[in-house]
Design an enzyme around this catalytic site. Structure first.
Site, PDB file in Angstrom:
ATOM      1  N   GLU A   1       0.993  -9.988   1.348  1.00 38.23           N
ATOM      2  CA  GLU A   1      -0.090 -10.513   2.111  1.00 38.23           C
ATOM      3  C   GLU A   1      -0.835 -10.878   1.088  1.00 38.23           C
ATOM      4  O   GLU A   1      -1.706 -12.162   1.144  1.00 38.23           O
ATOM      5  CB  GLU A   1      -1.019  -9.363   3.073  1.00 38.23           C
ATOM      6  CG  GLU A   1      -0.162  -9.110   4.115  1.00 38.23           C
ATOM      7  CD  GLU A   1      -0.622  -7.976   4.946  1.00 38.23           C
ATOM      8  OE1 GLU A   1      -1.121  -8.230   6.108  1.00 38.23           O
ATOM      9  OE2 GLU A   1      -0.656  -6.969   4.434  1.00 38.23           O
TER      10      GLU A   1
ATOM     11  N   ALA B   1       0.737  -1.410   0.059  1.00 36.24           N
ATOM     12  CA  ALA B   1       0.032  -0.012  -0.017  1.00 36.24           C
ATOM     13  C   ALA B   1       0.914   1.133   0.009  1.00 36.24           C
ATOM     14  O   ALA B   1       1.975   1.162   0.602  1.00 36.24           O
ATOM     15  CB  ALA B   1      -0.750   0.051   1.148  1.00 36.24           C
TER      16      ALA B   1
ATOM     17  N   GLY C   1       1.524  -5.095   1.895  1.00 38.64           N
ATOM     18  CA  GLY C   1       0.390  -6.035   1.290  1.00 38.64           C
ATOM     19  C   GLY C   1       0.720  -6.722   0.084  1.00 38.64           C
ATOM     20  O   GLY C   1      -0.132  -7.618  -0.165  1.00 38.64           O
TER      21      GLY C   1
ATOM     22  N   GLU D   1       6.725  -2.657   7.049  1.00 41.55           N
ATOM     23  CA  GLU D   1       5.798  -1.586   7.677  1.00 41.55           C
ATOM     24  C   GLU D   1       5.854  -1.318   9.001  1.00 41.55           C
ATOM     25  O   GLU D   1       5.719  -0.305   9.673  1.00 41.55           O
ATOM     26  CB  GLU D   1       4.119  -1.868   7.345  1.00 41.55           C
ATOM     27  CG  GLU D   1       3.498  -2.857   7.752  1.00 41.55           C
ATOM     28  CD  GLU D   1       3.530  -4.130   6.541  1.00 41.55           C
ATOM     29  OE1 GLU D   1       2.435  -4.553   6.192  1.00 41.55           O
ATOM     30  OE2 GLU D   1       4.426  -4.244   6.033  1.00 41.55           O
TER      31      GLU D   1
END
Length: 164
Positions: free
Chosen positions: A80, A37, A77, A100
């Site tokens: 993920e 992200a 992400g 992150e």
């Protein structure tokens, strides 16, 4: 981005509904799977109801095999998304991680649940808490990826999808 999230959601729903589609392969563009992200978007107004977690759950629930073709980086992400796939192939030069945490954020799309299930708690805790980037060869040893290739990752992922 909102555009990528919507495209993933729409593409997965179309693939699941189409009986001629036997498997799905997710890849990035320009030699990168996904850097995750854009944190600048975290402070913007609600993103029209589209969130990464439910899209990853959609990937995971697919009755058709979903293969991630990881090139370059799969961070935050992006990793993920790969964790939600049924199979993962990485280029030998690929790197994965959840960086992150280095800016005080926890992975927010269930990576903290999927990663330990895949590679075990001790290895997952190391990756989750340090934010370090894992090279593809280490990811293979940990069981994070199913295969590491030196060739075209997309073609290798398509071969695997056809096999399964």
């Amino acid at each position: 981005s909102l555009t990528v999230l919507q495209a993933l959601k729409d593409g997965l729903k179309r693939a699941d509904a189409d009986p001629s589609v036997k498997a799905v392969m997710i890849c990035g563009e320009n030699g990168k799977f996904s850097a995750g992200a854009d944190i600048r978007g975290f402070s913007s107004p609600k993103r029209q109801g589209i969130a990464l977690g439910p899209i990853i759950s959609l990937i995971e629930r697919s009755e058709k095999p979903v293969v991630a073709a990881i090139e370059g980086i799969a961070l935050g992400g992006g990793l993920e998304v790969a964790l939600g796939c049924h199979y993962r192939i990485a280029h030998v030069k690929a790197r994965m991680g959840l960086p992150e945490v280095t800016i005080g954020l926890l992975p927010g799309a269930e990576g903290t649940q999927r990663l330990p299930r895949l590679i075990g708690v001790p290895a997952a805790l190391d990756i989750i808490t340090t934010g370090r980037h894992i090279p593809a060869t280490e990811a293979l040893k940990l069981g994070l990826v199913d295969e590491v290739v030196e060739e075209n990752t997309v073609e290798a992922a398509i071969r695997l999808a056809n096999k399964v």
